[in-house]
Design an enzyme around this catalytic site. Sequence first.
Site, PDB file in Angstrom:
ATOM      1  NE  ARG A 126      -3.124   6.437  -2.668  1.00 37.68           N
ATOM      2  CZ  ARG A 126      -2.124   6.065  -2.378  1.00 37.68           C
ATOM      3  NH1 ARG A 126      -1.340   4.627  -2.132  1.00 37.68           N
ATOM      4  NH2 ARG A 126      -1.183   7.014  -2.440  1.00 37.68           N
ATOM      5  NE  ARG A 156       8.160  10.301  -0.677  1.00 34.30           N
ATOM      6  CZ  ARG A 156       6.938   9.808  -0.374  1.00 34.30           C
ATOM      7  NH1 ARG A 156       6.596   8.948   0.621  1.00 34.30           N
ATOM      8  NH2 ARG A 156       5.927  10.118  -1.031  1.00 34.30           N
ATOM      9  NE  ARG A 183       6.901   8.627  -4.531  1.00 33.95           N
ATOM     10  CZ  ARG A 183       5.789   8.160  -3.802  1.00 33.95           C
ATOM     11  NH1 ARG A 183       6.028   7.395  -2.929  1.00 33.95           N
ATOM     12  NH2 ARG A 183       4.582   8.313  -4.011  1.00 33.95           N
TER      13      ARG A 183
HETATM   14  P1  AMP Z   1       2.138   6.097  -2.910  1.00 35.59           P
HETATM   15  O1  AMP Z   1       3.448   5.441  -3.184  1.00 35.59           O
HETATM   16  O2  AMP Z   1       1.377   4.903  -2.088  1.00 35.59           O
HETATM   17  O3  AMP Z   1       2.209   7.383  -2.574  1.00 35.59           O
HETATM   18  O4  AMP Z   1       1.565   5.936  -4.335  1.00 35.59           O
HETATM   19  C1  AMP Z   1       1.847   6.551  -5.635  1.00 35.59           C
HETATM   20  C2  AMP Z   1       0.860   6.566  -6.697  1.00 35.59           C
HETATM   21  O5  AMP Z   1       0.328   5.286  -7.079  1.00 35.59           O
HETATM   22  C3  AMP Z   1      -0.596   7.370  -6.179  1.00 35.59           C
HETATM   23  O6  AMP Z   1      -0.569   8.763  -6.151  1.00 35.59           O
HETATM   24  C4  AMP Z   1      -1.441   6.883  -7.258  1.00 35.59           C
HETATM   25  O7  AMP Z   1      -1.277   7.441  -8.554  1.00 35.59           O
HETATM   26  C5  AMP Z   1      -0.895   5.485  -7.444  1.00 35.59           C
HETATM   27  N1  AMP Z   1      -1.688   4.484  -6.506  1.00 35.59           N
HETATM   28  C6  AMP Z   1      -0.933   3.761  -5.207  1.00 35.59           C
HETATM   29  N2  AMP Z   1      -1.701   3.111  -4.663  1.00 35.59           N
HETATM   30  C7  AMP Z   1      -3.036   3.410  -5.460  1.00 35.59           C
HETATM   31  C8  AMP Z   1      -4.337   2.626  -5.077  1.00 35.59           C
HETATM   32  N3  AMP Z   1      -4.346   1.749  -3.888  1.00 35.59           N
HETATM   33  N4  AMP Z   1      -5.366   3.208  -5.766  1.00 35.59           N
HETATM   34  C9  AMP Z   1      -5.086   3.980  -6.874  1.00 35.59           C
HETATM   35  N5  AMP Z   1      -3.920   4.564  -7.273  1.00 35.59           N
HETATM   36  C10 AMP Z   1      -2.993   4.182  -6.400  1.00 35.59           C
END
Ligand code: AMP
Length: 205
Positions: free
Chosen positions: A84, A119, A152
């Site tokens: 990311r 969602r 969420r």
């Molecule tokens: P997601 O479910 O992929 O939208 O991730 C939810 C949250 O997890 C994000 O908003 C970040 O706070 C954290 N997160 C997930 N993947 C990463 C990553 N690769 N690097 C940093 N934070 C992450």
Amino acid sequence: MKIVLLGAPGVGKGTVANFLVKKLNLPHISTGDILREEAKTNKELREIMNQGKLVPDDFISEIIWKTLKKDGCKKGFILDGFPRTATQAEFLEEKNIGFDFVLNLKASEEEIIKRLSGRRICKNCKAIYHIENIKPKKDGVCDKCGGELIQRDDDKPESIRQRLSVYEKQTAPLIEFYRKKEILKEVNADQAVKDVLNSALGALR
Ligand code: AMP
């Protein structure tokens, strides 16, 4: 096959990943799911995530490294939510972890906001639903395991704005990085769910 899913929050990476996992029989590695589990017992992490910010690069990179080293990931995987940032992409380069395909899912901001705010996820098995586009058979109940469907904490308006801004600044530049490596495939995620899924599968050629 080693696949990375890139794209803004809410664009449908999780839904595409769940579909490809079944079609290709590969493990699904979702950093969001891993971190949400971890955050249940880690207040600091919970706060970062609820504010829509990214967790520190070294923290998540360590988790990914441990996960990818496991036997189940040797033949391939679907990586959803990592890398990311440029630092995370460099980490993968240093560890010599290459990919066959990076799918870049693209949708309009209007559609993304609609998807994020509608969602719902299963508290138990993490299956993804949407109040209009992917309705469960029974309101509020997961079709797969009967678990409760919840919103969420970071799918609330203030967090959504922050997450989209973080995506533009920190994650979107990775599109060019992978385009230059000639492994990037574009997927139009503005379509109906079933068409997005077929486009994603079709891109893996
Ligand atoms: P997601 O479910 O992929 O939208 O991730 C939810 C949250 O997890 C994000 O908003 C970040 O706070 C954290 N997160 C997930 N993947 C990463 C990553 N690769 N690097 C940093 N934070 C992450």
